[in-house]
Motif scaffolding. Sequence first.
Motif, PDB file in Angstrom:
ATOM      1  N   LEU A   1      24.886  33.396  39.782  1.00 54.97           N
ATOM      2  CA  LEU A   1      24.966  34.769  40.295  1.00 54.97           C
ATOM      3  C   LEU A   1      26.365  35.061  40.838  1.00 54.97           C
ATOM      4  O   LEU A   1      26.974  36.088  40.532  1.00 54.97           O
ATOM      5  CB  LEU A   1      23.912  34.961  41.393  1.00 54.97           C
ATOM      6  CG  LEU A   1      23.816  36.356  42.011  1.00 54.97           C
ATOM      7  CD1 LEU A   1      23.398  37.385  40.963  1.00 54.97           C
ATOM      8  CD2 LEU A   1      22.831  36.365  43.179  1.00 54.97           C
ATOM      9  N   ASN A   2      26.901  34.126  41.636  1.00 58.49           N
ATOM     10  CA  ASN A   2      28.235  34.322  42.211  1.00 58.49           C
ATOM     11  C   ASN A   2      29.297  34.469  41.126  1.00 58.49           C
ATOM     12  O   ASN A   2      30.191  35.315  41.222  1.00 58.49           O
ATOM     13  CB  ASN A   2      28.586  33.150  43.145  1.00 58.49           C
ATOM     14  CG  ASN A   2      27.987  33.329  44.536  1.00 58.49           C
ATOM     15  OD1 ASN A   2      27.361  34.350  44.823  1.00 58.49           O
ATOM     16  ND2 ASN A   2      28.168  32.340  45.394  1.00 58.49           N
ATOM     17  N   ALA A   3      29.199  33.647  40.086  1.00 60.76           N
ATOM     18  CA  ALA A   3      30.205  33.713  39.009  1.00 60.76           C
ATOM     19  C   ALA A   3      30.100  35.052  38.268  1.00 60.76           C
ATOM     20  O   ALA A   3      31.117  35.674  37.932  1.00 60.76           O
ATOM     21  CB  ALA A   3      30.025  32.549  38.038  1.00 60.76           C
ATOM     22  N   ASN A   4      28.889  35.494  38.042  1.00 59.98           N
ATOM     23  CA  ASN A   4      28.720  36.771  37.333  1.00 59.98           C
ATOM     24  C   ASN A   4      29.166  37.954  38.187  1.00 59.98           C
ATOM     25  O   ASN A   4      29.684  38.944  37.666  1.00 59.98           O
ATOM     26  CB  ASN A   4      27.263  36.942  36.882  1.00 59.98           C
ATOM     27  CG  ASN A   4      27.013  36.206  35.578  1.00 59.98           C
ATOM     28  OD1 ASN A   4      27.416  36.653  34.505  1.00 59.98           O
ATOM     29  ND2 ASN A   4      26.386  35.033  35.659  1.00 59.98           N
ATOM     30  N   TYR A   5      28.990  37.820  39.487  1.00 61.11           N
ATOM     31  CA  TYR A   5      29.456  38.875  40.395  1.00 61.11           C
ATOM     32  C   TYR A   5      30.977  38.997  40.306  1.00 61.11           C
ATOM     33  O   TYR A   5      31.522  40.088  40.114  1.00 61.11           O
ATOM     34  CB  TYR A   5      29.004  38.558  41.826  1.00 61.11           C
ATOM     35  CG  TYR A   5      29.463  39.574  42.834  1.00 61.11           C
ATOM     36  CD1 TYR A   5      28.970  40.878  42.810  1.00 61.11           C
ATOM     37  CD2 TYR A   5      30.397  39.240  43.823  1.00 61.11           C
ATOM     38  CE1 TYR A   5      29.402  41.823  43.737  1.00 61.11           C
ATOM     39  CE2 TYR A   5      30.830  40.174  44.742  1.00 61.11           C
ATOM     40  CZ  TYR A   5      30.336  41.458  44.708  1.00 61.11           C
ATOM     41  OH  TYR A   5      30.768  42.391  45.618  1.00 61.11           O
ATOM     42  N   VAL A   6      31.657  37.852  40.423  1.00 57.00           N
ATOM     43  CA  VAL A   6      33.126  37.861  40.347  1.00 57.00           C
ATOM     44  C   VAL A   6      33.565  38.404  38.985  1.00 57.00           C
ATOM     45  O   VAL A   6      34.476  39.238  38.889  1.00 57.00           O
ATOM     46  CB  VAL A   6      33.697  36.436  40.578  1.00 57.00           C
ATOM     47  CG1 VAL A   6      35.187  36.393  40.276  1.00 57.00           C
ATOM     48  CG2 VAL A   6      33.421  35.974  42.005  1.00 57.00           C
ATOM     49  N   MET A   7      32.883  37.957  37.937  1.00 57.48           N
ATOM     50  CA  MET A   7      33.260  38.386  36.584  1.00 57.48           C
ATOM     51  C   MET A   7      33.130  39.894  36.444  1.00 57.48           C
ATOM     52  O   MET A   7      34.045  40.572  35.965  1.00 57.48           O
ATOM     53  CB  MET A   7      32.385  37.685  35.548  1.00 57.48           C
ATOM     54  CG  MET A   7      32.823  37.970  34.133  1.00 57.48           C
ATOM     55  SD  MET A   7      31.706  37.226  32.927  1.00 57.48           S
ATOM     56  CE  MET A   7      30.376  38.409  32.972  1.00 57.48           C
ATOM     57  N   SER A   8      32.012  40.453  36.870  1.00 58.98           N
ATOM     58  CA  SER A   8      31.817  41.883  36.632  1.00 58.98           C
ATOM     59  C   SER A   8      32.742  42.724  37.509  1.00 58.98           C
ATOM     60  O   SER A   8      33.206  43.769  37.094  1.00 58.98           O
ATOM     61  CB  SER A   8      30.350  42.266  36.822  1.00 58.98           C
ATOM     62  OG  SER A   8      29.960  41.961  38.120  1.00 58.98           O
ATOM     63  N   ARG A   9      33.078  42.208  38.707  1.00 61.65           N
ATOM     64  CA  ARG A   9      33.968  42.998  39.571  1.00 61.65           C
ATOM     65  C   ARG A   9      35.425  42.966  39.089  1.00 61.65           C
ATOM     66  O   ARG A   9      36.188  43.894  39.364  1.00 61.65           O
ATOM     67  CB  ARG A   9      33.911  42.471  41.016  1.00 61.65           C
ATOM     68  CG  ARG A   9      32.608  42.689  41.744  1.00 61.65           C
ATOM     69  CD  ARG A   9      32.496  44.027  42.500  1.00 61.65           C
ATOM     70  NE  ARG A   9      33.731  44.554  43.050  1.00 61.65           N
ATOM     71  CZ  ARG A   9      34.146  44.381  44.316  1.00 61.65           C
ATOM     72  NH1 ARG A   9      33.406  43.701  45.158  1.00 61.65           N
ATOM     73  NH2 ARG A   9      35.282  44.883  44.715  1.00 61.65           N
ATOM     74  N   LEU A  10      35.821  41.907  38.392  1.00 62.08           N
ATOM     75  CA  LEU A  10      37.231  41.792  37.989  1.00 62.08           C
ATOM     76  C   LEU A  10      37.495  42.193  36.537  1.00 62.08           C
ATOM     77  O   LEU A  10      38.643  42.258  36.093  1.00 62.08           O
ATOM     78  CB  LEU A  10      37.724  40.352  38.218  1.00 62.08           C
ATOM     79  CG  LEU A  10      37.940  39.940  39.674  1.00 62.08           C
ATOM     80  CD1 LEU A  10      38.365  38.484  39.767  1.00 62.08           C
ATOM     81  CD2 LEU A  10      38.980  40.851  40.347  1.00 62.08           C
ATOM     82  N   LYS A  11      36.420  42.438  35.832  1.00 63.27           N
ATOM     83  CA  LYS A  11      36.502  42.747  34.398  1.00 63.27           C
ATOM     84  C   LYS A  11      37.423  43.910  34.063  1.00 63.27           C
ATOM     85  O   LYS A  11      38.110  43.888  33.052  1.00 63.27           O
ATOM     86  CB  LYS A  11      35.077  43.103  33.969  1.00 63.27           C
ATOM     87  CG  LYS A  11      34.685  42.755  32.629  1.00 63.27           C
ATOM     88  CD  LYS A  11      33.168  42.591  32.641  1.00 63.27           C
ATOM     89  CE  LYS A  11      32.537  43.711  31.843  1.00 63.27           C
ATOM     90  NZ  LYS A  11      31.197  43.317  31.349  1.00 63.27           N
ATOM     91  N   GLY A  12      37.460  44.912  34.924  1.00 62.86           N
ATOM     92  CA  GLY A  12      38.323  46.067  34.661  1.00 62.86           C
ATOM     93  C   GLY A  12      39.799  45.764  34.873  1.00 62.86           C
ATOM     94  O   GLY A  12      40.669  46.518  34.441  1.00 62.86           O
ATOM     95  N   TRP A  13      40.100  44.656  35.532  1.00 63.63           N
ATOM     96  CA  TRP A  13      41.477  44.380  35.937  1.00 63.63           C
ATOM     97  C   TRP A  13      42.134  43.290  35.095  1.00 63.63           C
ATOM     98  O   TRP A  13      43.353  43.260  34.957  1.00 63.63           O
ATOM     99  CB  TRP A  13      41.490  43.950  37.407  1.00 63.63           C
ATOM    100  CG  TRP A  13      40.984  45.035  38.297  1.00 63.63           C
ATOM    101  CD1 TRP A  13      39.697  45.232  38.698  1.00 63.63           C
ATOM    102  CD2 TRP A  13      41.746  46.110  38.856  1.00 63.63           C
ATOM    103  NE1 TRP A  13      39.609  46.344  39.479  1.00 63.63           N
ATOM    104  CE2 TRP A  13      40.860  46.911  39.601  1.00 63.63           C
ATOM    105  CE3 TRP A  13      43.100  46.477  38.808  1.00 63.63           C
ATOM    106  CZ2 TRP A  13      41.269  48.050  40.280  1.00 63.63           C
ATOM    107  CZ3 TRP A  13      43.509  47.596  39.490  1.00 63.63           C
ATOM    108  CH2 TRP A  13      42.597  48.386  40.219  1.00 63.63           C
TER     109      TRP A  13
END
Length: 487
Positions: free
Chosen positions: A353-365
Motif C-alpha cells: 500500500l505504501n509503495a503504491n501511494y508513493v507511486m501514484s502521488r509522484l506519477k505526474g512528476w
Amino acid sequence: MELIFEKSVPGRHGTLLPRSDVPRAADLPAAFLRAEPAGLPELSELEVVRHFSNLSRRNFAVDTNFYPLGSCTMKYNAKAAEEAVRPFAGAHPLLPYLPAGESFVQGSLGVIHQLSQLLAEITGMAAFSCQPLAGAHGEMAGIMMIAAWHRSQGQQRRFVVVPDSSHGTNPATAALVGYEVLTVPTSPAGDMDLDAFRKTMNNEVAAVMMTCPNTLGLFNPQVAEICAIAHRFGALVYCDGANLNAILGKVRPGEIGFDVMHVNLHKTFGTPHGGGGPGSGPVGASEKLLPFLPSPRIAQHTDGSYHLAEPAAESIGRLANFYGNFGILVRALAYITMLGRDGLVEVSEQAVLNANYVMSRLKGWYDLPFDTSCMHECVFSAARQLKQGVHALDIAKYLIDRGFHPPTVYFPLIVKEAIMIEPTETESKETLDAFIAVMIEAAELAETNPEALFQAPRTMPVSRLDETKAAREINVCCSWAIAGQEE
Ligand SMILES: *Cc1c(COP(=O)(O)O)cnc(C)c1O
C-alpha cells in the motif's frame, strides 16, 4: 576547516589498568616480542565518547531518518527483537551441545530449528539451512545445490538463465559456481519476455533464476508457467527471495514450482540491510533438493532435544563457521513470532500500500516506465529531468539535504536514470507525505533552477565523493580535510 582525526596527546589516559599479577604468560620467541610500546591513542574517556558519538551522528540510519532504499528493504528494526538477542550474547559457539541432557546450547539450537521450520512454512519450501551469511551467499548455496543435483543425475550443464532486470548478484553467483549466463530481456509490461525465454531455453540450462516479485517491483503473473517450461527442459528454478516482504502470507514460492530459494533475514525479517552487515540469507530447498542442503543441519530427537544431524552424502557441506550469523537468526525468530501469521500478512499489505501511494502521488512528476500497480517498491525514471541536465544522482543528493536517505538510483540497470523507492510498511503517511513533497520540490527545481540540484548536498560534512575510490582505497585512520566544517 581541517578536521584532524588524530586526537591523541602523550600522557593522557582514561583508564588505569591494574598492575599485572601474571608472572610470565608464555615464553615467546624474541622475534615476536614488541621492541617499542604499541603506540595506542592516549585520550580521556570523555574525548573517546564524544569522538564516537559525533561520528555516529554523521550517519544516516532508519532510527533517525526515512530510508527508502529500493530492493534493500530498510524497515524499522523493532527494539524488542534486539532485547531478544541479548540473553544469547554470551553463548560461546564452542559450547558443547551433546549429550542432550547436559547441553548448554539446546535453546540456541532450538532457535535455529524453529526459525528454519517457520521459514519453510512461510515460503512453502520443504526445509531451510540458516548457514548462509548474506543473500548472495544463499544464492551461491542454492546454485551449488542445483549443480550437485545435476551431477547426481549424471549431468554437467552449462548455462544459468537470468532476466535482464535481475540483481547483479544473480549472474555473479552463476558465474562463481562455473556457469555461463544467458540473459533474457524484459517485456514492455515489466516481466521477463516469455517468448524470448522460450527461445533461450535448451537442454544445457541448469537453472533459471527469478526474483519474485522482480526488481521493478512487479509480480510476474506467468511465473508458474516459467517454472513449468524450465522443468520441461530438465532445468531447476531458483527463487531470489530478497523481495519476500511484498508477499508474506500471500504467495508461497514453493507452491509455484520453485526448487530452491533464499530469503534475506536482513531485509524482510526485522534486521535492516546496510552498514556492511552482518546479514543472513537462509537457503530453502524443495523436497527434491533436500539432501543437498548445507550441513550440518539441526535435527530433533524424539525426546524433543536438538542435535547436529549426520550430513547427507549429497550435502554441499559447510558454508559458514559454527551456526551462521546467529544474532540475526534470533532477531528473525523474535520478529516472526511477535507478528504471527496475521501480522506478517499485514506487513506485506502495508508495504505494498505504501509503495503504491508513493507511486501514484509522484506519477505526474516523474516518468514511470512500467505504469501499473506495483508491489513493495516503485521504479521511476528521471529521464524527464535529464532534459534539463538533471540526473537521478542530483535528485538523490538533494534529498540528503532535505533529511531523507536517497532511494536506490541507477538500478535496475534496464531503467534509464532509475529511481527505485521502497518505503516499507513501517513508515507513517506523514513521513511519506513529507518525502513526496520533497520529491516534487526536486522535480520543480529541475525545471526552474537545476543549478540548485547540482550543488547538493550542501548541509553535510562532505559533499560528492568519489565512491569507487573510497571503496577501493579504504583509509580510515589518516587525517582528512573537510571543507567548511566546524569541529
Ligand atoms: C539484496 C538483494 C540480493 C543480495 O543480498 P545480499 O544480502 O546483499 O547479498 C539479491 N537479490 C536481490 C533482489 C536483492 O535485493
